[in-house]
Motif scaffolding. Sequence first.
Motif, PDB file in Angstrom:
ATOM      1  N   CYS A  62     -10.425  -1.721  -0.518  1.00 32.26           N
ATOM      2  CA  CYS A  62     -10.001  -2.096  -1.880  1.00 32.26           C
ATOM      3  C   CYS A  62     -10.518  -3.482  -2.279  1.00 32.26           C
ATOM      4  CB  CYS A  62      -8.471  -2.089  -1.991  1.00 32.26           C
ATOM      5  SG  CYS A  62      -7.758  -0.450  -1.935  1.00 32.26           S
ATOM      6  N   GLU A  63     -10.994  -4.237  -1.298  1.00 30.21           N
ATOM      7  CA  GLU A  63     -11.485  -5.588  -1.609  1.00 30.21           C
ATOM      8  C   GLU A  63     -12.615  -5.526  -2.629  1.00 30.21           C
ATOM      9  OE1 GLU A  63     -12.491  -8.190   1.704  1.00 30.21           O
ATOM     10  OE2 GLU A  63     -10.626  -7.519   2.662  1.00 30.21           O
ATOM     11  N   GLY A  64     -12.595  -6.410  -3.590  1.00 33.84           N
ATOM     12  CA  GLY A  64     -13.663  -6.459  -4.590  1.00 33.84           C
ATOM     13  C   GLY A  64     -13.439  -5.516  -5.758  1.00 33.84           C
ATOM     14  N   SER A  65     -12.357  -4.723  -5.703  1.00 39.27           N
ATOM     15  CA  SER A  65     -12.084  -3.812  -6.827  1.00 39.27           C
ATOM     16  C   SER A  65     -11.403  -4.575  -7.960  1.00 39.27           C
ATOM     17  CB  SER A  65     -11.130  -2.696  -6.393  1.00 39.27           C
ATOM     18  OG  SER A  65     -11.688  -1.967  -5.343  1.00 39.27           O
ATOM     19  N   GLY A  66     -11.687  -4.137  -9.185  1.00 41.18           N
ATOM     20  CA  GLY A  66     -11.002  -4.751 -10.325  1.00 41.18           C
ATOM     21  C   GLY A  66      -9.668  -4.092 -10.590  1.00 41.18           C
ATOM     22  N   MET A  67      -9.484  -2.926  -9.993  1.00 44.31           N
ATOM     23  CA  MET A  67      -8.220  -2.198 -10.171  1.00 44.31           C
ATOM     24  C   MET A  67      -8.097  -1.160  -9.059  1.00 44.31           C
ATOM     25  SD  MET A  67      -7.255   0.682 -12.938  1.00 44.31           S
ATOM     26  CE  MET A  67      -6.867   1.960 -11.752  1.00 44.31           C
ATOM     27  N   VAL A  68      -6.857  -0.942  -8.619  1.00 44.52           N
ATOM     28  CA  VAL A  68      -6.611   0.127  -7.649  1.00 44.52           C
ATOM     29  C   VAL A  68      -5.660   1.133  -8.295  1.00 44.52           C
ATOM     30  CG1 VAL A  68      -5.561   0.709  -5.423  1.00 44.52           C
ATOM     31  CG2 VAL A  68      -6.964  -1.344  -5.621  1.00 44.52           C
ATOM     32  N   GLY A  69      -6.033   2.390  -8.266  1.00 46.43           N
ATOM     33  CA  GLY A  69      -5.164   3.441  -8.825  1.00 46.43           C
ATOM     34  C   GLY A  69      -4.676   4.340  -7.717  1.00 46.43           C
ATOM     35  N   LEU A  91      -4.199  -8.476  -1.300  1.00 45.19           N
ATOM     36  CA  LEU A  91      -5.162  -8.605  -2.406  1.00 45.19           C
ATOM     37  C   LEU A  91      -4.472  -8.877  -3.736  1.00 45.19           C
ATOM     38  CD1 LEU A  91      -7.356  -5.439  -1.612  1.00 45.19           C
ATOM     39  CD2 LEU A  91      -7.787  -7.782  -0.869  1.00 45.19           C
ATOM     40  N   ASP A  92      -5.179  -9.639  -4.564  1.00 44.28           N
ATOM     41  CA  ASP A  92      -4.659  -9.894  -5.908  1.00 44.28           C
ATOM     42  C   ASP A  92      -5.396  -8.962  -6.883  1.00 44.28           C
ATOM     43  OD1 ASP A  92      -3.514 -10.961  -8.136  1.00 44.28           O
ATOM     44  OD2 ASP A  92      -4.871 -12.694  -8.237  1.00 44.28           O
ATOM     45  N   VAL A  93      -4.899  -7.740  -6.982  1.00 43.84           N
ATOM     46  CA  VAL A  93      -5.569  -6.744  -7.812  1.00 43.84           C
ATOM     47  C   VAL A  93      -4.493  -5.907  -8.509  1.00 43.84           C
ATOM     48  CG1 VAL A  93      -5.732  -5.143  -5.820  1.00 43.84           C
ATOM     49  CG2 VAL A  93      -7.269  -4.853  -7.738  1.00 43.84           C
ATOM     50  N   PRO A  94      -4.697  -5.572  -9.793  1.00 52.19           N
ATOM     51  CA  PRO A  94      -3.679  -4.732 -10.443  1.00 52.19           C
ATOM     52  C   PRO A  94      -3.601  -3.345  -9.801  1.00 52.19           C
ATOM     53  CG  PRO A  94      -5.490  -5.263 -11.984  1.00 52.19           C
ATOM     54  CD  PRO A  94      -5.788  -5.970 -10.697  1.00 52.19           C
ATOM     55  N   ILE A  95      -2.388  -2.916  -9.517  1.00 52.69           N
ATOM     56  CA  ILE A  95      -2.194  -1.593  -8.908  1.00 52.69           C
ATOM     57  C   ILE A  95      -1.534  -0.677  -9.945  1.00 52.69           C
ATOM     58  CG2 ILE A  95      -1.082  -0.308  -7.037  1.00 52.69           C
ATOM     59  CD1 ILE A  95      -1.194  -2.918  -5.388  1.00 52.69           C
ATOM     60  N   VAL A  96      -2.223   0.415 -10.242  1.00 55.29           N
ATOM     61  CA  VAL A  96      -1.742   1.350 -11.271  1.00 55.29           C
ATOM     62  C   VAL A  96      -1.355   2.655 -10.599  1.00 55.29           C
ATOM     63  CG1 VAL A  96      -2.375   2.619 -13.364  1.00 55.29           C
ATOM     64  CG2 VAL A  96      -3.371   0.356 -12.947  1.00 55.29           C
ATOM     65  N   TRP A  97      -0.169   3.163 -10.917  1.00 56.61           N
ATOM     66  CA  TRP A  97       0.219   4.487 -10.437  1.00 56.61           C
ATOM     67  C   TRP A  97       0.052   5.485 -11.573  1.00 56.61           C
ATOM     68  CZ3 TRP A  97       5.429   4.616  -7.245  1.00 56.61           C
ATOM     69  CH2 TRP A  97       5.250   3.882  -6.064  1.00 56.61           C
TER      70      TRP A  97
END
Length: 511
Positions: A62-69, A91-97
């Motif tokens: 997930c590193e380097g992603s702009g968003m994790v879904g 990681l500091d990344v928005p996590i969307v469900w």
Amino acid sequence: MKVTLISPYDDVTAFGVRSLSSFLRENGHDTRVILLPPRHGSPERRSREYDDRVLSDVVSLCEGSGMVGISLMTNYLSHAVKLTEVIRKKLDVPIVWGGIHPTIRPEESLDYADWICVGDGEDPLLEFVNTLEQGGDVSQTPSFWHKSNGEIQRNPLAPLRRELDEFPAPDYSFEDHYVAMGTSVQPLTVEIMSRFLFEASSHRHHGGIDYLTMTGRGCPHCCTYCMNDKMRTLYKGQKFFRWRSVQHLIRELEFAKEKMPFIGGILLSDDTFLGRPVAQIREFCKEYKEKIGLPFFCYCSPITSTEEKLGLMVDAGLTEVHMGVESGSPRIQQVFKREKMGNDCVLEAMKVINKFKDRLLPPGYDFITDVPYQTREDGIDNLKLIAEIPKPYRVKPFSLVMFPGTEIHDMAMMDGFIIDDRSEVYEKDFDDLQHNYLNLLLVLTRGGNFPSWLIKLLIRKPVVAALDSQCMKWLIELSFFSLRQFIRATHLFMRLGKLRHVKAPVAVEAG
Ligand code: SF4
């Protein structure tokens, strides 16, 4: 922008995540797909949790992603929570469900996720990702909810796309796709995919490996235990029940066949493929026969299983059908809002299917048991109906899971049948039937070999009264235990048999 999409489902087909991935790629974004079947390789499948190494591999990917879904259904909540926690820690990344659980339980989902997407995800997700990439304000994205200063901000739903053909087929590029295997996450190859599908009984209808797809969204019926009813309510006033065109579907199947030469059959997993008008069925059958030519499987409903449609399908290569009967009791049919699919209608459809018995595998008929409103009489009605089914057939009994958001869940809550959602619904497995005499009979009829006269004898009132009693509980428990051991041994035997075949797809790929 790189978007990482995670599926915690046991089935690596992951139709939703793959569809979103294709759509984002088509619109200029990079995606990484991570498939995390939690049960893989575990004999105690239900208790399977992700290995620490798997979780750490997921974080690295997930590193380097702009968003994790993360896509999830209710019974995968604990897996989604775990994944969210470990990713957030590192990681500091928005996590969307997204998916069905955030749609029906948005408030609860926001206890874990940064954002949730309600309903169909393609258009809202694309808007969210575009805005995020441009550094804009994502807080107004339609269908997206989030918490702001402790308050939930609920954005209105994006309108449904009427034409499913506007979406690309699911992503089977095998580019930047990963899968959990044992204790690590590895790049997903065609060969590994074949192994996963080979081991999943749901993909083994024709003796070969099936490719699963969905050819539409929604359903014309409104059964009280089904999410489709909830989704239709959510999109009230819009066309929720939609089909992909035959051409769109055939293009997907042609691609899949070429990309994954191990595919030996097609599994059309729509709830009621035969709900399409006969002209479409005719068009599909003609195209399918010419361009795909593999044996295929579909689900059907008692209302739409006509001789004309089935005849066309069998001629095009249909080898197996499954039909939801659900209950043989008129009272429970009412509770399910399936009165239109009463016993006469069901038996008529079974007779039609039986006309093709020489060209079809034994059809599967689903029954739902453990309904809190079910009396002993209702259970007997199920078996009375089974005794009337023309042979050959198979019965698949399911224990009712009253998913939140469904009408039956609300009813059962009000009537005090559900106290704790987490333990009684979220963790419930529809294969775990209550151990009682009538369920034992249901299980024994599974193969369709139980003589009808014996079923009728065993459901006579005095017999049921004697065997469905407290003092015979030990015998019922012993019978279920023995059956479970027998099924386990059979699975192990089959698994060993399957493993011997696994090399075949490798040879195909190498060739
Ligand atoms: S027929 Fe099947 S898919 Fe349609 S509402 Fe009933 S259970 Fe759901």
